[in-house]
Design an enzyme around this catalytic site. Structure first.
Site, short mmCIF file in Angstrom:
data_model
loop_
_atom_site.label_atom_id
_atom_site.label_comp_id
_atom_site.label_asym_id
_atom_site.label_seq_id
_atom_site.Cartn_x
_atom_site.Cartn_y
_atom_site.Cartn_z
N CYS A 142 0.82 -1.22 0.00
CA CYS A 142 0.00 0.00 0.00
C CYS A 142 0.86 1.28 0.00
O CYS A 142 1.55 1.55 -0.96
CB CYS A 142 -0.98 -0.02 1.17
SG CYS A 142 -2.39 1.09 0.90
N HIS A 235 -4.19 -4.34 0.47
CA HIS A 235 -3.90 -4.96 1.77
C HIS A 235 -4.40 -6.40 1.81
O HIS A 235 -5.34 -6.72 2.55
CB HIS A 235 -4.57 -4.17 2.90
CG HIS A 235 -3.89 -2.89 3.24
ND1 HIS A 235 -2.69 -2.84 3.94
CD2 HIS A 235 -4.24 -1.60 2.98
CE1 HIS A 235 -2.35 -1.57 4.10
NE2 HIS A 235 -3.26 -0.81 3.53
N GLU A 237 -3.30 -8.80 3.34
CA GLU A 237 -3.10 -9.38 4.67
C GLU A 237 -4.19 -9.01 5.66
O GLU A 237 -4.23 -9.54 6.79
CB GLU A 237 -1.74 -8.93 5.23
CG GLU A 237 -1.67 -7.51 5.76
CD GLU A 237 -1.61 -6.43 4.67
OE1 GLU A 237 -1.69 -5.24 5.03
OE2 GLU A 237 -1.48 -6.79 3.48
#
Length: 301
Positions: A142, A235, A237
């Site tokens: 990001c 993102h 994760e």
């Protein structure tokens, strides 16, 4: 994957409760293998939440990982105690004479600032330059990806009309590239940002390859030809409830925020969000570790 961390790291208990194999220092020392040395420069305000997300993402591989947490030394985090950082984190000065198999630079909620206005920008530049010679492959997430594209390739950042917020559909452009091995033609991933790296500048940069993109969210996976630099614009994760917490936080602050796209059932924030991106997130991190770190890095660093 056995992940080696300090025995009393709070995030360790959370991960172990999910039946993810976490190895403490004592057991790791008894194994006759060289673990992959991975460093995580954690720029997110809530350090422990990011630790858990990254460790979970790194867990789907048989490779052993020795994980080092890094924080900035030119800026003191406001949401994590100094005692916690002193105990579990190192700084760039502590590790700059070492070499690492892999390096991860997270995002940071500072995207509306110009890069040069960021308090630790000079430190970031030093770290990003260092990764070119001391790291086999660096994964940027990001804001970390936007910063690295700007520093390494002079790709400017642009401000979006409104926050790109939700779960977006992406398509694979280069199926034979190992980074997306095992991916479906179309996959989902979270985004939460007010800015983007210039689409045209990325497409016109001969040193960069766009591996996966979205008609709505723009480029998602970008890399250089060798895979030593990989840029993830969203993102993957993120946990199931991360966007939910961000949405309700912004509402409480009175900030203009739309319901995250494609996240709640029937766009109803009172329903539990569906987890629709975890499999491809795990595949991304596993492919990075296997094809761009483990199979490339020398045995003796």
């Amino acid at each position: 994957m056995p992940i080696k961390v300090m025995s009393d790291l709070p995030a360790k208990a959370v991960i172990e409760n999910e039946n993810i194999f976490i190895m403490d220092e004592t057991r790791a020392l008894s194994q006759d293998i060289r673990p992959l040395k991975i460093a995580l420069l954690n720029l997110m305000p809530l350090k422990e939440a990011t630790e858990i997300q990254i460790m979970r993402s790194l867990s789907n591989s048989p490779l052993q990982v020795d994980l080092t947490f890094l924080t900035t030394e030119t800026y003191q985090a406001k949401h994590t105690s100094a005692n916690y950082l002193n105990k579990f984190y190192s700084t760039f000065s502590d590790i700059k004479n070492e070499k690492f198999d892999g390096f991860i630079i997270t995002g940071a909620p500072i995207e509306n600032m110009e890069f040069e206005e960021v308090a630790y920008w000079d430190e970031m530049k030093e770290i990003m330059e260092w990764t070119k010679t001391n790291v086999t492959s660096t994964l940027h997430l990001c804001w970390g990806a936007q910063a690295a594209l700007y520093y390494h390739y002079n790709i400017p950042k642009v401000t979006l009309d409104k926050k790109l917020f939700g779960i977006f559909e992406h398509k694979v452009l280069h199926r034979k590239i190992p980074l997306v091995r095992g991916f479906d033609d179309v996959f989902l991933a979270p985004h939460s940002r007010y800015t983007a790296s210039s689409y045209e500048a990325i497409e016109n940069c001969r040193d960069l390859i766009t591996v996966a993109t979205s008609d709505t969210a723009g480029q998602f996976l970008i890399m250089n030809e060798s895979g030593s630099q990989i840029f993830v614009m969203g993102h993957p994760e993120y946990d199931r409830d991360t966007l939910d917490k961000e949405y309700k936080r912004d509402l409480e602050k009175g900030l203009p925020i739309d319901v995250p796209v494609n996240y709640y059932k029937n766009d109803d924030p009172n329903t539990a969000p569906l987890l629709t991106w975890r499999a491809h997130a795990n595949g991304l991190y596993s492919n990075w570790l296997d094809y761009y770190v483990y199979q490339i890095t020398p045995y003796i660093l």
